[in-house]
Design a protein around this motif. Sequence first.
Motif, PDB file in Angstrom:
ATOM      1  N   LEU A  55     -12.080  -7.197 -10.017  1.00 10.09           N
ATOM      2  CA  LEU A  55     -11.740  -7.626  -8.665  1.00 10.09           C
ATOM      3  C   LEU A  55     -12.523  -8.889  -8.335  1.00 10.09           C
ATOM      4  O   LEU A  55     -13.643  -9.087  -8.836  1.00 10.09           O
ATOM      5  N   MET A  88      -8.737 -11.198  -0.925  1.00  7.19           N
ATOM      6  CA  MET A  88      -7.876 -10.030  -0.905  1.00  7.19           C
ATOM      7  C   MET A  88      -7.414  -9.704  -2.320  1.00  7.19           C
ATOM      8  O   MET A  88      -6.859 -10.556  -3.011  1.00  7.19           O
ATOM      9  N   ASN A  89      -7.660  -8.488  -2.770  1.00  5.85           N
ATOM     10  CA  ASN A  89      -7.213  -8.018  -4.072  1.00  5.85           C
ATOM     11  C   ASN A  89      -6.119  -6.977  -3.868  1.00  5.85           C
ATOM     12  O   ASN A  89      -6.354  -5.964  -3.181  1.00  5.85           O
ATOM     13  N   ILE A  90      -4.949  -7.203  -4.422  1.00  8.88           N
ATOM     14  CA  ILE A  90      -3.805  -6.297  -4.260  1.00  8.88           C
ATOM     15  C   ILE A  90      -3.465  -5.727  -5.633  1.00  8.88           C
ATOM     16  O   ILE A  90      -3.249  -6.467  -6.596  1.00  8.88           O
ATOM     17  N   ILE A  91      -3.433  -4.410  -5.729  1.00  8.81           N
ATOM     18  CA  ILE A  91      -3.089  -3.721  -6.972  1.00  8.81           C
ATOM     19  C   ILE A  91      -1.764  -3.019  -6.756  1.00  8.81           C
ATOM     20  O   ILE A  91      -1.635  -2.192  -5.850  1.00  8.81           O
ATOM     21  N   THR A  92      -0.768  -3.331  -7.552  1.00  9.30           N
ATOM     22  CA  THR A  92       0.568  -2.750  -7.425  1.00  9.30           C
ATOM     23  C   THR A  92       0.915  -2.003  -8.698  1.00  9.30           C
ATOM     24  O   THR A  92       0.294  -2.204  -9.751  1.00  9.30           O
ATOM     25  N   LYS A 128      -3.092   4.018  -9.390  1.00 15.49           N
ATOM     26  CA  LYS A 128      -3.668   3.266  -8.263  1.00 15.49           C
ATOM     27  C   LYS A 128      -4.644   4.146  -7.471  1.00 15.49           C
ATOM     28  O   LYS A 128      -5.747   3.715  -7.140  1.00 15.49           O
ATOM     29  N   LYS A 138      -4.327   8.343  -0.121  1.00 17.77           N
ATOM     30  CA  LYS A 138      -2.924   8.514   0.257  1.00 17.77           C
ATOM     31  C   LYS A 138      -2.711   9.755   1.106  1.00 17.77           C
ATOM     32  O   LYS A 138      -1.786   9.811   1.929  1.00 17.77           O
TER      33      LYS A 138
END
Length: 513
Positions: A23, A28-32, A39, A162
């Motif tokens: 990271l 901003m770090n976006i993990i998809t 995730k 989640k």
Amino acid sequence: MTRWNISNIFFLSVSGERREVELKPGVMNIITGASGTGKSTLIKAIDYCLGASKCELPAHVRRRTVAVGVKWTSGSGEMIIGRIVPPVGQATSTHMFTSSGMNLPLPGMIADFEGATTLDAAKAFIERAFGIGDLGGDVDVTKAVRGRATVRHVTPYMFVTKEVIYSETVLLHGLEKADKARDILASMPYFLRVNDEASAMAERRLRQLQRALDKEEARERSRVSADSVLKQRAASLLAEAHRIGIASAPSDDAGEVELLAQVKAVSDTQLEANTYPSEGELGALHSRRREILGALGNSRRQLQATRTAIREASGFEGAVTQQHEKLMLAEHLHLKDIAGVCPVCDAPSERGRKTASALQATLATVRAESAAVERVRPKLVEHDRTLDDEISRLNGELRSVDDQIRTWLRQSEDTRRMADLAQLRAHLLGRVSFFLESSVDESRQVSRDLSVLRAEIAELESRVDREAKEIKLRRAENKISQFASEAFAALPTVAPCVGSELDFSRPASRRSR
């Protein structure tokens, strides 16, 4: 507290390989990825390395992984926290690794980890690095001090799982568990910078002592208002001995020790012929019983009326408080500075001043009514307690009279059955002897000195400023609500959420919404 950023999350496999997610701090770090690609595992790995009580990594990850770690950075400083992953079927592992420095390399296997330590020591290491806690000195990691902010209270503000995202009732990670939610809410003022750790622990200790004092005072009132079983039995024997003429009448205010001494004196009495029980005594007992029942009914009616008045005072206080909060908006209008001219045409006009005077008078009236409720309510509560004690005393006296009536009836029946007063006295002396032998092990109620407890409560109350804390807490809540509302306004919304505002607060019930 010190700001740290995560730069790497890595997993060490059973085959000696290392998988890592890098990271970039400060951006901003976006993990998809598709569902099931891991995730959520990254969040569970961070939580596990921050000292979670059990490992919640998925089973397929635990089968292939021997250790997990997180690398943190703060400027040029670095910190690596690692933890052994337990096999499937084992809840957790207390083997952790902590190291800090500059340019720290990521370990490729367990042997490359530095700073092997225990779970409690690792959490204390992280807390010192993050700057959590302000009590100073060394903390005993073997003892959990309830009320002290720890690294486990930081996780609700770091990530949202989640399960929390899907929930309609849970706002922060950990609030879904009752035992954790209590500590998270208790430590929230510390992380909002409303108070420090020392004052939080002092306030918690104050609440504990006040609850203990309430229990001890209630136990003391019960001890004073109700006779012990031993005292009732002794008084009953003395009353029976008085009716058959071998003892004097027991005093109503005699203590337990005095009654036992009188019973002991009865046991040494020599038998003599005497008269049978008087019929007039039973009538006097019934008359006294009617008087007690009348007084008891009157006290209960007064108690019901007092509690009704307390409820009505509480309702009136709530209404006055609501009116006062509404009228407090007028203070922002600077009513004392209202000019005597029309703000539109500058023509002379006293209407504005009259309206301001009316608002000020209304505010004064509401304050006076609120103060009146505050003066009267404690008196009602004290009167309620006095009536409650009086009812307890009357119930005890009623039980004593009923016992004397039963004793008189039993004695009369025994007298008719034995047909000889000497035999009746001998029977009573036998019961007295048995009572004295069995009362040796009878428990005694001992009054406790509460002065030390009250002194400690008074000392803590002088240190805890609850009013200042509430003011700071409301300011922090307003800032969070404003930030959340601005962020929410930037999101795409549909009716009825268009133009809505978010409110963050901790009500009196200590639930967060």
